[in-house]
Design an enzyme around this catalytic site. Structure first.
Site, PDB file in Angstrom:
ATOM      1  CB  SER A  16      32.265   1.696  26.076  1.00  0.00           C
ATOM      2  OG  SER A  16      32.465   3.039  25.709  1.00  0.00           O
TER       3      SER A  16
ATOM      4  CE1 TYR B 178      31.234   2.122  21.396  1.00  0.00           C
ATOM      5  CE2 TYR B 178      31.757  -0.057  20.548  1.00  0.00           C
ATOM      6  CZ  TYR B 178      31.973   0.967  21.465  1.00  0.00           C
ATOM      7  OH  TYR B 178      32.915   0.822  22.444  1.00  0.00           O
TER       8      TYR B 178
ATOM      9  CE  LYS C  19      31.469  -2.321  23.549  1.00  0.00           C
ATOM     10  NZ  LYS C  19      32.204  -3.607  23.608  1.00  0.00           N
TER      11      LYS C  19
HETATM   12  C1  WQD Z   1      38.090  11.439  21.163  1.00  0.00           C
HETATM   13  C2  WQD Z   1      37.999  12.943  20.983  1.00  0.00           C
HETATM   14  C3  WQD Z   1      36.696  13.646  19.088  1.00  0.00           C
HETATM   15  C4  WQD Z   1      39.373  12.053  16.020  1.00  0.00           C
HETATM   16  C5  WQD Z   1      34.821   6.294  21.036  1.00  0.00           C
HETATM   17  C6  WQD Z   1      33.812   5.346  21.605  1.00  0.00           C
HETATM   18  C7  WQD Z   1      34.391   4.656  22.805  1.00  0.00           C
HETATM   19  C8  WQD Z   1      35.633   3.950  22.371  1.00  0.00           C
HETATM   20  C9  WQD Z   1      36.643   4.987  21.847  1.00  0.00           C
HETATM   21  C10 WQD Z   1      35.943   1.864  21.254  1.00  0.00           C
HETATM   22  C11 WQD Z   1      36.599  13.400  20.582  1.00  0.00           C
HETATM   23  C12 WQD Z   1      38.159  14.044  18.928  1.00  0.00           C
HETATM   24  C13 WQD Z   1      38.809  12.378  17.245  1.00  0.00           C
HETATM   25  C14 WQD Z   1      39.821  13.067  15.165  1.00  0.00           C
HETATM   26  C15 WQD Z   1      39.167  14.707  16.780  1.00  0.00           C
HETATM   27  N1  WQD Z   1      35.311   3.007  21.353  1.00  0.00           N
HETATM   28  N2  WQD Z   1      38.719  13.681  17.608  1.00  0.00           N
HETATM   29  N3  WQD Z   1      39.704  14.370  15.576  1.00  0.00           N
HETATM   30  O1  WQD Z   1      34.575   9.213  20.389  1.00  0.00           O
HETATM   31  O2  WQD Z   1      35.564   9.626  22.714  1.00  0.00           O
HETATM   32  O3  WQD Z   1      35.082   7.303  21.983  1.00  0.00           O
HETATM   33  O4  WQD Z   1      36.030   5.637  20.735  1.00  0.00           O
HETATM   34  O5  WQD Z   1      36.713   1.352  22.013  1.00  0.00           O
HETATM   35  O6  WQD Z   1      33.457   3.718  23.284  1.00  0.00           O
HETATM   36  O7  WQD Z   1      32.682   6.071  22.027  1.00  0.00           O
HETATM   37  O8  WQD Z   1      36.967   8.533  20.942  1.00  0.00           O
HETATM   38  O9  WQD Z   1      39.153   8.929  19.865  1.00  0.00           O
HETATM   39  O10 WQD Z   1      37.053   8.976  18.417  1.00  0.00           O
HETATM   40  O11 WQD Z   1      37.511  10.843  20.006  1.00  0.00           O
HETATM   41  O12 WQD Z   1      39.070  15.889  17.118  1.00  0.00           O
HETATM   42  O13 WQD Z   1      40.339  12.842  14.016  1.00  0.00           O
HETATM   43  O14 WQD Z   1      38.855  13.317  19.913  1.00  0.00           O
HETATM   44  O15 WQD Z   1      35.849  14.706  18.669  1.00  0.00           O
HETATM   45  O16 WQD Z   1      36.358  14.635  21.225  1.00  0.00           O
HETATM   46  P1  WQD Z   1      35.473   8.788  21.490  1.00  0.00           P
HETATM   47  P2  WQD Z   1      37.702   9.278  19.732  1.00  0.00           P
END
Ligand code: WQD
Length: 345
Positions: A128, A153, A157
């Site tokens: 990731s 997490y 990785k």
């Molecule tokens: C994306 C953006 C949030 C939810 C993580 C892991 C990565 C992978 C994917 C597993 C961010 C914003 C999110 C919400 C929001 N893990 N958001 N409201 O955190 O970039 O990555 O998940 O495969 O390894 O690090 O993904 O989709 O959680 O967030 O505003 O209800 O959306 O702040 O900017 P992230 P995400």
């Protein structure tokens, strides 16, 4: 001509199931092992509806070496492994670090332990962009420094990549391709498979589609006071089918000895950074459906901005993530609509 047998751990999961479809369509025989802790066995029906081939399936926990030994005894011809099996919620990992270290690391070590004696030629590892932390500059290349993990997490990785490197440098007779995903989103265009998180979605797109469907009252946008054009965080959202196709290329690369290197690492992204608010607009433009949302405070641990420089994967793998974001948003919405049609959500 029947191609080799590939073991896909975590193959009933989101990225795993999409990869199984692409492997089968490339002619591989696929065996899935999954403990169904974060997925549903019905995914096998969806895969079969797309490809006409029901993958071999074993329900099992790969942290149990006896389970892994039985698997290789049952399927002696495994030539390649793609390891998706891992717990993957950043927030949950802060609450349950031991569960994450035990599940993610023991699974990997058990698989590595079996490979030499069973003649497995290579393992593709699901890593990731989280290993880069908050990058010093964007877009991010594979040469970017690995930053101290901000969650167990993310640390699993990083440690997994180190375990693979140490095992192969110690002389193990197999290869590895490490794929660092940016943000996988969307669903197969058939809407037969897609992302189906248990409970309240942690990731952005499932929450967007559930809010658009009225399942959730509204999406909370975690902060609009970041140092970005519209204040919301920036990510590299990559279509899950484009991502799956890269895994088939990686497997072929190892099994057909297309590279001298024993270990290769690739960033898998589109090279385009999109903010949360831009993604919401893209979804609304693509589907004509509004996403009720409100701005709230920042989420602890969020990276401000991270997107890929995919040039290395583009050139070396001959692979490119090219699905337009609007098509990807439509695929995610079509999947949500299918779940509603089936009374699942
Ligand atoms: C994306 C953006 C949030 C939810 C993580 C892991 C990565 C992978 C994917 C597993 C961010 C914003 C999110 C919400 C929001 N893990 N958001 N409201 O955190 O970039 O990555 O998940 O495969 O390894 O690090 O993904 O989709 O959680 O967030 O505003 O209800 O959306 O702040 O900017 P992230 P995400």
């Amino acid at each position: 001509m029947k191609k080799d047998t590939i073991l896909v751990t975590g193959g009933t999961g989101y990225i795993g199931s999409h990869t199984v479809v692409e492997l089968q369509q490339a002619g591989y025989h696929v065996v899935i092992i999954d403990d169904l802790s974060n997925s549903n066995v019905d995914v096998l029906d969806g895969i079969e509806r797309i490809t006409g081939i029901r993958p071999d399936f074993v329900e099992g926990d790969c942290t149990d070496m006896a389970v892994v030994k039985d698997l290789f005894a049952k399927y002696p011809g495994i030539k390649g492994i793609i390891n998706f099996a891992a717990s993957k919620a950043v927030g949950e990992s802060m609450q349950k670090p031991i569960l994450y270290y035990r599940n993610n690391l023991n699974t990997l070590m058990n698989l590595l332990d079996m490979m030499a004696e069973h003649g497995v030629k290579g393992i593709v590892f699901s890593s990731s962009c989280t290993v880069y932390g908050e990058p010093d500059e964007n877009p991010v290349t594979e040469a970017a420094p690995i930053k101290k993990a901000t969650s167990p997490y993310g640390n699993t990785k990083q440690i997994s990549e180190e375990i693979i490197t140490d095992v192969i440098n110690a002389g193990a007779p197999f290869k590895s391709v490490i794929l660092r995903y940016f943000n996988p989103v969307g669903a197969h265009q058939s809407a037969e498979i897609g992302e189906l998180p248990n409970g309240v979605p942690q990731n952005l797109i499932p929450y967007v589609t559930q809010a658009a469907m009225g399942i959730r009252k509204e999406l909370s946008v975690f902060g609009d006071d970041y140092d970005t054009p519209d204040g919301s965080c920036i990510r590299d959202y990559i279509n899950v089918v484009d991502l799956a196709k890269a895994h088939v290329i990686a497997v072929e690369r190892m099994l057909e000895d297309k590279s001298e290197a024993k270990i290769e690492i690739f960033n898998l992204g589109t090279g385009v950074g999109l903010s949360v608010l831009e993604l919401i607009s893209a979804f609304e433009r693509a589907t004509g459906v509004k996403v009720p949302h409100k701005i709230v405070g920042r989420r602890a641990g969020d990276i401000e901005k991270v997107w890929a420089n995919p040039a290395y994967a583009n050139e070396v793998l001959g692979w490119k993530a090219e699905t337009p974001i609007e098509d990807t948003m439509r695929s995610a919405w079509n999947w949500q609509c299918r779940l509603r049609e089936r009374g699942i959500m």
